[in-house]
Design a protein around this motif. Sequence first.
Motif, PDB file in Angstrom:
ATOM      1  N   ASN A  19      23.325  -4.139   8.044  1.00  0.00           N
ATOM      2  CA  ASN A  19      22.228  -5.083   7.843  1.00  0.00           C
ATOM      3  C   ASN A  19      20.978  -4.736   8.635  1.00  0.00           C
ATOM      4  O   ASN A  19      19.954  -5.377   8.475  1.00  0.00           O
ATOM      5  N   GLU A  22      16.603  -0.091   6.986  1.00  0.00           N
ATOM      6  CA  GLU A  22      15.223  -0.287   6.568  1.00  0.00           C
ATOM      7  C   GLU A  22      15.161  -1.088   5.273  1.00  0.00           C
ATOM      8  O   GLU A  22      15.895  -0.825   4.330  1.00  0.00           O
ATOM      9  N   VAL A  23      14.292  -2.067   5.246  1.00  0.00           N
ATOM     10  CA  VAL A  23      14.103  -2.896   4.061  1.00  0.00           C
ATOM     11  C   VAL A  23      13.011  -2.252   3.220  1.00  0.00           C
ATOM     12  O   VAL A  23      11.953  -1.896   3.734  1.00  0.00           O
ATOM     13  N   ILE A  52       8.480  -9.996   2.430  1.00  0.00           N
ATOM     14  CA  ILE A  52       9.816 -10.333   2.910  1.00  0.00           C
ATOM     15  C   ILE A  52       9.659 -10.987   4.279  1.00  0.00           C
ATOM     16  O   ILE A  52       8.863 -10.547   5.108  1.00  0.00           O
ATOM     17  N   GLY A  56      14.825 -12.651   5.712  1.00  0.00           N
ATOM     18  CA  GLY A  56      15.289 -11.855   4.586  1.00  0.00           C
ATOM     19  C   GLY A  56      14.921 -12.403   3.219  1.00  0.00           C
ATOM     20  O   GLY A  56      15.303 -11.835   2.206  1.00  0.00           O
ATOM     21  N   ARG A  58      12.767 -12.817   0.014  1.00  0.00           N
ATOM     22  CA  ARG A  58      11.789 -11.952  -0.649  1.00  0.00           C
ATOM     23  C   ARG A  58      10.997 -12.754  -1.661  1.00  0.00           C
ATOM     24  O   ARG A  58      11.558 -13.512  -2.438  1.00  0.00           O
TER      25      ARG A  58
END
Length: 128
Positions: A19, A22-23, A52, A56, A58
Amino acid sequence: MWFKNFKLFLLFFTVVFYNCGEVKPETLSVGEMKCSHCSMSIVDMRFHTQLITYKGKRYHFDAIECSDQFTKQNQIKAKQIWMTNYLNTNEFLSKEKAIVVQSKKIRSPMGGGFAAFKNHEDAFPFQN
């Protein structure tokens, strides 16, 4: 007993590290999603913007101005904001690195005339 504890320890750290990656922005198809601010379908991908939060969540927007208004009205703390490169809809730019131009030459979905570019050379022809 120690083996059972070791397995739990290993499982915990696997979940934590998974978790922490990288997003990245999500790629959408035309009309697949509606703007989180104005509820219009996102059909012109040159203006698609994503946000985002630190939790978390979006959000997707059909225009840069929708993203700005949404964050101000809802007092959203954004972890990351991406904007589509006006000249290449397959490329996302972080808000910090994007060159955002407002121009009468740009017809954005909400009419604000905002667009994001990768560099100043790309943005120059669209400046008033």
